[in-house]
Write an enzyme that holds these catalytic residues in place. Structure first.
Site, mmCIF file in Angstrom:
data_model
loop_
_atom_site.group_PDB
_atom_site.id
_atom_site.type_symbol
_atom_site.label_atom_id
_atom_site.label_comp_id
_atom_site.label_asym_id
_atom_site.label_seq_id
_atom_site.Cartn_x
_atom_site.Cartn_y
_atom_site.Cartn_z
ATOM 1 C CG ASP A 22 -1.992 1.100 1.090
ATOM 2 O OD1 ASP A 22 -2.631 1.185 0.028
ATOM 3 O OD2 ASP A 22 -2.180 1.874 2.051
ATOM 4 C CG HIS A 44 -7.631 5.693 4.797
ATOM 5 N ND1 HIS A 44 -8.266 4.672 4.121
ATOM 6 C CD2 HIS A 44 -8.607 6.396 5.417
ATOM 7 C CE1 HIS A 44 -9.577 4.767 4.313
ATOM 8 N NE2 HIS A 44 -9.797 5.798 5.092
ATOM 9 C CG ASP A 62 -7.388 17.670 -0.339
ATOM 10 O OD1 ASP A 62 -6.164 17.841 -0.230
ATOM 11 O OD2 ASP A 62 -7.971 17.623 -1.447
ATOM 12 C CD GLU A 82 -2.192 6.137 2.669
ATOM 13 O OE1 GLU A 82 -2.819 7.042 2.059
ATOM 14 O OE2 GLU A 82 -2.707 5.066 3.005
ATOM 15 C CG ASP A 140 -4.869 1.309 4.905
ATOM 16 O OD1 ASP A 140 -5.371 1.299 6.038
ATOM 17 O OD2 ASP A 140 -5.118 2.185 4.060
#
Length: 239
Positions: free
Chosen positions: A9, A156, A54, A11, A161
């Site tokens: 995963d 997240h 955001d 980000e 994750d």
């Protein structure tokens, strides 16, 4: 199965790898023969640009935090990530997103892409859509479906994750591997072997009462009359 698998995963600063967004966290957990190993790679990466509010609200990573950690830029860790992934099967939820960012970062360094590294990609999002058509298939939804504890997941983050996705993937594929485990490949299987119909000790048998037996015999009488001889069931019983 001896395939080396990596639960993966990332980000990022945003959604668009070809429009200036960059990777800020990478996590990969190695699994061999459906068992997690001690081989893992988890890195925070300085994106060499700002992190929009955001995006930070989703994964909880700010530029100030990365600078405080002295997080390396991708150019400093790209080769390490590429070698960690080389030749493995990558298990990713929404693989198009993560592969897109990794390929972008690799190309910036002149490194091989995921495909060129010989990696096979398994997208659990696609798997889930086939298994549960028309239903929610986010990682959160799958954790709920398979009773995977996600109470520690505040943001997240790539590492948490990966841990959740590893459990979800094992749950999604457990049935096929349970069937394989029942018939080991190195154990010869007899073709046309006889079946043992011995009654298990725990099976409770309820005998028919007199009325039920009489009804059964009357039904057989009707069959005998129809075929003009003893029906197969009676013929077998007499034999």
């Amino acid at each position: 199965m001896n395939t080396r698998q990596i639960i993966l995963d990332t980000e990022t600063t945003g959604l668009y790898p070809n429009s200036g967004d960059r990777l800020v966290e990478f996590a990969g957990l190695e699994m061999v023969n459906r068992k997690m190993t001690a081989n893992a790679l988890h890195l925070y990466v300085h994106p060499d640009r700002d992190i929009p509010e955001d995006a930070a609200a989703i994964h909880g990573i700010t530029l100030a935090q990365l600078e405080e950690k002295n997080a390396p830029k991708f150019e400093e860790v790209g080769r390490q990530i590429a070698e960690f992934l080389r030749g493995a099967e990558l298990i990713i939820h929404n693989a198009k997103f993560d592969v897109g960012f990794l390929d972008m970062e690799f190309r910036r360094m002149g490194l091989p892409t995921i495909e060129e590294l010989g990696c096979q990609v398994t997208d659990t999002l696609g798997m889930a859509r086939e298994m549960f058509p028309g239903q929610k298939v986010s990682l959160d939804a799958l954790c709920t479906r398979f009773a995977v504890d996600r109470s520690k997941r505040v943001f997240h983050g790539a590492l948490i994750d990966c841990e959740l996705l590893g459990e979800v993937y094992l749950a999604m594929t457990r049935g096929q591997f349970d069937l394989m485990a029942d018939s080991p490949a190195d154990e010869p299987q007899a073709v046309g072997a006889s079946v043992d119909f011995q009654r298990p000790a725990y099976l409770k048998v309820v005998a028919a009462d007199a009325e039920e037996l009489a009804a059964h015999e009357a039904y057989l009488d009707g069959l005998d009359k129809t075929v003009g001889a003893a029906c197969v069931w009676r013929a077998e019983r007499q034999a």
